[in-house]
Design a protein around this motif. Sequence first.
Motif, PDB file in Angstrom:
ATOM      1  N   ALA A 141       0.703  -1.254   0.052  1.00  0.00           N
ATOM      2  CA  ALA A 141      -0.049  -0.019  -0.007  1.00  0.00           C
ATOM      3  C   ALA A 141       0.492   1.056  -0.036  1.00  0.00           C
ATOM      4  N   ALA A 142       1.810   1.133   0.539  1.00  0.00           N
ATOM      5  CA  ALA A 142       2.782   2.547   0.755  1.00  0.00           C
ATOM      6  C   ALA A 142       3.267   2.732  -0.643  1.00  0.00           C
ATOM      7  N   VAL A 143       3.842   1.670  -1.275  1.00  0.00           N
ATOM      8  CA  VAL A 143       4.470   2.079  -2.631  1.00  0.00           C
ATOM      9  C   VAL A 143       3.463   2.446  -3.713  1.00  0.00           C
ATOM     10  N   THR A 144       2.155   1.962  -3.449  1.00  0.00           N
ATOM     11  CA  THR A 144       1.322   2.112  -4.282  1.00  0.00           C
ATOM     12  C   THR A 144       0.841   3.816  -4.018  1.00  0.00           C
ATOM     13  N   ALA A 145       0.512   3.994  -2.745  1.00  0.00           N
ATOM     14  CA  ALA A 145       0.257   5.300  -2.529  1.00  0.00           C
ATOM     15  C   ALA A 145       1.325   6.435  -2.807  1.00  0.00           C
ATOM     16  N   ALA A 146       2.588   6.181  -2.705  1.00  0.00           N
ATOM     17  CA  ALA A 146       3.785   7.102  -3.250  1.00  0.00           C
ATOM     18  C   ALA A 146       3.867   7.129  -4.573  1.00  0.00           C
ATOM     19  N   ALA A 147       3.812   6.052  -5.516  1.00  0.00           N
ATOM     20  CA  ALA A 147       3.712   6.009  -6.851  1.00  0.00           C
ATOM     21  C   ALA A 147       2.587   6.886  -7.432  1.00  0.00           C
ATOM     22  N   ALA A 148       1.378   6.721  -6.530  1.00  0.00           N
ATOM     23  CA  ALA A 148       0.006   7.311  -7.152  1.00  0.00           C
ATOM     24  C   ALA A 148       0.380   8.724  -7.022  1.00  0.00           C
ATOM     25  N   LEU A 149       0.681   9.210  -5.831  1.00  0.00           N
ATOM     26  CA  LEU A 149       1.095  10.697  -5.572  1.00  0.00           C
ATOM     27  C   LEU A 149       2.133  11.176  -6.902  1.00  0.00           C
ATOM     28  N   LEU A 150       2.967  10.498  -7.027  1.00  0.00           N
ATOM     29  CA  LEU A 150       4.129  11.004  -7.947  1.00  0.00           C
ATOM     30  C   LEU A 150       3.413  11.199  -9.461  1.00  0.00           C
ATOM     31  N   ALA A 151       2.614   9.941  -9.822  1.00  0.00           N
ATOM     32  CA  ALA A 151       1.803  10.020 -11.091  1.00  0.00           C
ATOM     33  C   ALA A 151       0.947  11.117 -11.150  1.00  0.00           C
ATOM     34  N   GLU A 152       0.327  11.385  -9.987  1.00  0.00           N
ATOM     35  CA  GLU A 152      -0.673  12.648 -10.006  1.00  0.00           C
ATOM     36  C   GLU A 152      -0.075  13.831 -10.300  1.00  0.00           C
ATOM     37  N   ILE A 153       0.982  13.982  -9.524  1.00  0.00           N
ATOM     38  CA  ILE A 153       1.806  15.278  -9.748  1.00  0.00           C
ATOM     39  C   ILE A 153       2.236  15.664 -11.133  1.00  0.00           C
ATOM     40  N   VAL A 154       2.648  14.578 -11.594  1.00  0.00           N
ATOM     41  CA  VAL A 154       3.074  14.676 -12.973  1.00  0.00           C
ATOM     42  C   VAL A 154       2.099  14.758 -14.048  1.00  0.00           C
ATOM     43  N   LEU A 155       1.039  14.192 -13.794  1.00  0.00           N
ATOM     44  CA  LEU A 155      -0.205  14.253 -14.583  1.00  0.00           C
ATOM     45  C   LEU A 155      -0.847  15.683 -14.585  1.00  0.00           C
TER      46      LEU A 155
ATOM     47  N   SER B 181      -4.415  11.403  -2.604  1.00  0.00           N
ATOM     48  CA  SER B 181      -4.173  11.140  -3.879  1.00  0.00           C
ATOM     49  C   SER B 181      -5.652  11.151  -4.433  1.00  0.00           C
ATOM     50  N   LEU B 182      -6.703  10.573  -4.033  1.00  0.00           N
ATOM     51  CA  LEU B 182      -8.031  10.774  -4.330  1.00  0.00           C
ATOM     52  C   LEU B 182      -8.516  12.078  -4.794  1.00  0.00           C
ATOM     53  N   PHE B 183      -8.273  13.153  -3.973  1.00  0.00           N
ATOM     54  CA  PHE B 183      -8.404  14.411  -4.060  1.00  0.00           C
ATOM     55  C   PHE B 183      -7.968  14.884  -5.401  1.00  0.00           C
ATOM     56  N   ALA B 184      -6.482  14.520  -5.361  1.00  0.00           N
ATOM     57  CA  ALA B 184      -5.776  15.120  -6.812  1.00  0.00           C
ATOM     58  C   ALA B 184      -6.418  14.702  -7.839  1.00  0.00           C
ATOM     59  N   LEU B 185      -6.704  13.159  -7.906  1.00  0.00           N
ATOM     60  CA  LEU B 185      -7.228  12.689  -8.931  1.00  0.00           C
ATOM     61  C   LEU B 185      -8.604  13.337  -9.440  1.00  0.00           C
TER      62      LEU B 185
END
Lengths: 182, 102, 628
Positions: free
Chosen positions: A99-113, C618-622
Motif C-alpha cells: 500500500a505504501a509503494v502504491t500510495a507514493a507512486a500514485a502521488l508521483l503520478a498525479e503530480i506529473v499528470l 491521492s483521491l482528491f488530486a485525482l
Amino acid sequence: MSAEDVLVWIVWVVAAFACLGSGIAVVSFSNPFYSALSLIGNLGSLAVLFLLLSAEFVAAAQVLIYAGSVMVMFLFVIAYLGGRVDTPWAGGPSWQAVAAVTAAAALLAEIVLAIGLKAGGRLADQAAIPDNFGSPAQIGRIFLDEHLLAFEITSVVLLVAAVGGVILGTRPEDEDVSGVQP
Amino acid sequence: MTGPNLPAYLLIAGMLFAIGALGVLIRRSPLIILLSLEIMLNGANLALIAFSRHVGNHSGQIFALAVMAVAASEVVIGLGLIVAMARRRLVLDVDLLTTLRG
Amino acid sequence: MTAAAWVCLFSPLAAAALIVAGGMRIPARAAGFLATAAVGVSFAAAIVSLASMLTRSSGDRSETSTLWTWLSAGTFHVGLNVLVDPVSVFMMLVVSGVGCLIVGYSIGYVDAVAEERRYFFYISLFVFSMLLLVEAGNLLILLGGWGLVGLCSYFLIGFEHDRPAAIAAAKKAFIMNAFGDATMALGLFILVQKTNTLDWGPVFQRSQGLSQTVMVLVTLGLLGGALAKSAQLPLQTWLPDAMEGPTPVSALIHAATMVTAGVYLIVRAHPLFELAPKVQDLAAGLGAATILLAGLVALVQTDIKRVIAYSTMSQIGYMFLAAGIGAYANALFHLMTHAFFKALLFLAAGIIIHALAGEQDMRKMGGLRHLFPRTYIAFLAGGLALVAIPTFAGFFSKDSILAAALDAGWYGDILFAAGMLGAFLTGVYTFRMIFIVFEGEPSPFVREHLHQPQRDLPGVAMAIPVAVLAVLATFGGWIQFAPFWTPISDFINPVAAPLVEASNSEEAIASVVGVLLGLAGIGLAWLVYKRHTVTLPAARPWRAVLEHKFYFDELYNYVFYKPADLVARALGTYVERPLIEGSVDEVGEETADLGSRVSALQTGFLRLYVLAIAVGVSLFALLFVIVK
C-alpha cells in the motif's frame, strides 16, 4: 549549446542525482545515523539546485539553517538515543508495504499528470529576471515590504516552537512508565 | 535561463515528495519518519523556488523561507517529543505506540 | 316553547357542574338536594313547554331552535339545536318527571354511602344526557346524547368500584352499547353522504328519493343502535348484569329512561323506517321475540332485581312491537306507563333491599307482607299494572298495542299471539316474585338482618317517590282509554302518523284476551307459589336452558370474545414482539454493532493513519485532475 550551458547542465545532472540518491538513502538505511548524514547530503544538493535557480539567499539559508542547525539537532538526538536499528519494510500488516509503494507512486503520478496536463503550454517560457533576483537585499526588502505579515507570523511560530521545545524538555518528577514496553 | 527549464525541476521536486512519502509510510522509527518529512518539505521548497524563478516573482522564495522556518519549528517539537518518549523508556516504534485508539 | 326546552336541558348539567365545582366543600346531602331540585326545574320547564305548545294549533307544534353552528364543512352544517315537538315534549316530561322522583329517592338510598356526591354528579349528568338525546334536533346531537347516556350508565353501574362484579357488568354494558353506537354511526355516515344533512326535517325530505338498499342500510344501522341501547334480541345480555348498580340507577336508567331510547329513536326516525318496511317489520319481530325470551327467563330468576330487569326487557319488546308496526302513539303511551310502574317496582324493591342490608336473593326473603305493609301495597300496585289488570296503568297501554297488531295483516296476527303469550308469562313471573317475597312466613335471614326504615330524612326520601309512583301506576293510565278518549294519541299523531289503527272490536278482543291470560298467569302463580298445591315439573334440561338465559352469554363468548382474545395474543406473539418491539431492539443493536465496527478503524496504528491521509490526498488530486 554554449560551454556555459553545458556546465550548467552537468552541474544540474550531478546535483539532481545526488539529491534523489541521498533521498533514497535516507529512506533505506537501517542505521539512523547514516540516514541523517544522507539527509545532509540531500540538503546540500538542494542548495546547489537553488543556486541554479537564482535563489542565492534561500540556498545560503538552506545550508546554514537546515543543514547547519536542524540536522545538527537531529544528530544530537540520534547520538543521545543511541541509534536503534530500524529496518525498513519490516513490521506492520502485510499489505502495508504494498500500500505504501502504491500510495507514493500514485502521488508521483498525479503530480506529473496534473502539472503535465494542465500547465503544459505555460511551462515553457520563462520570465526575464533582473540581475539581483534572489539576492539578500531583495529578499530583505520584500520581507519588510510586501510580505511583512508573513515575516511577523513566522517569527511568532518560531517563538511558539521555542517555548514548546523548552516545555517538552523539562524533566518530569517521578513519572510512571506508561505505554507499551519494548 | 540556461540549463533545464521548469518541468525538470518540478519532476525532481515531485520525486523527492514521493520518496519522502514512502519513507513516512514504511519506517517505524519516529526519527526516520521525521527525516522523511523533511525530505517532503524540501521537495515542496524546490517546487516553490522553481516557480518563483519561472514567474519572476520573489513570493515563492519568501514562501520557501517561511516553510523552512516552520520546518525547523516542527523538528524542534518532534525531537522534543522523541526525547520525552525515550525518557519514559517508551520503545521508539510507531507500530507499538497505539494507546490513542478507539 | 324552545326557551323552556333549553332550560329543561341545561338545568341538570348546571347541577352537575356545581356539584363538581363544590367538591368536598358542600355536604353530601346538599349534592342530592341540588340534583333533585335541578331535575325538578327541568320538569317545570317541560310543563311550561307543554303549556305553550298546547296553545298552538295541532299542525303548528314543531319548532327548532339553534344555539350555534357547531360543525361546518362546505354545505354540510350541524348545529347545537333542539327540536321541540309533541314527541320530544312527551319524552321530556317522562324523563324529567320520573327522573325527579328517582333522584329524590336516591337521597335516601345512597345516604351515608361513600362518594355520595359522585353519585349525584353522575346522575345529574345522566339526566342531562337523556334530555339531550330526546331534544336533539339533528342526528349528530342525538348520537352525542346516545353515547353520553351509555357513558353515564357505565359510571353508575360500576359505581361501587370495589366490587369486581359491578365493574365487569359496567364494561359489558358499555361494550355492547358501543357496538350499537358503531352501527348507528355507520348509518349516519351513509345518510350524510346521500343527503348531506343530519337535521331531522331535511333528512326526512331528502331521503324520499333514495334507493331501497341505502334506506335498508341506514335503518339497520339505527336499529342496531336501538337494539343495543334497549337490550333487545340479540343485544340483550347486558341488562341483567347491569343490576349490579344501585337500585335507583336500575330504576332510572334501566327501566324508565335509557332503555327506552331505542323506542324513541324508532318513533322519531319513523319516516326513515317507513321507507324500509322490511327493517321495521324486523324491529317488530325482534321485539316480539324478546317479549317471549325475557318472559321465559324471568320464570327461573332468583334475584329480585333480575326478575324486574327481564320484565323491563319484555315490556320494551312490546314497545318495539308497537313502533315496528307503526303504532307510534301507543308505543310512547306504553313507554310512559311502563316508566311509572317499572320505576315503582324497582324503588319498592329498593326499600326492601335497603332494609335487608343489600340482599337481593328472593329465596332468602319471605313473609315481608306484614313487616312492610305500605311497601307491599305499592309493589302490588306495580305488579297489577305490569300484568295489565283493568284500571291499572298497564291495561290501557299494553292492550292498545296488541289491538293495533291485529290490524297489521297476517304478520300482525303472529305478533298478537306472541304478545298474548307474553301477557300470560308476565302474570306468572310477576306474581311468582310477589308471592315468594311477601307471602308466607318471614325467613330466618329476614329475622336476623332486617332493620326497618326510620322516619328520618332518608326514610321519608324513599317513601314519598314510591307513594307518588304508586298513585301514578294505579290511576295514571286513565289519561287515555282507547277508543273512548285518546288525548295522547291526538297529541302524538300529528307528528307521527300511525300506520295501523285498531278498530273498536279489535280493542275489545285484545283487552279481553289479554286480561284473561294475565289473570290465568296470576292464578298459576298463586297455585304454585302461595298455595303450593301444584308443583312444577323439574324438567331439568328446559330449566337449564332458561337458567342459562338461552345460552346467549356462552354463544357470544365463543363467537366474539375467544376469537378476539386469540387474535390479540397471536398478534402479540407474532407481530408485536418480533416486529415492533424487536425492530426497536434491532435498531439499537445494529447501531451498537456498527459503532463497534467503525471503532475498529481506530487502531492507533500511526502508519495506517498516514496511509489513509496519503490515499485521501491521492483521491482528491485525482478528482481535481478529472474535474478541472
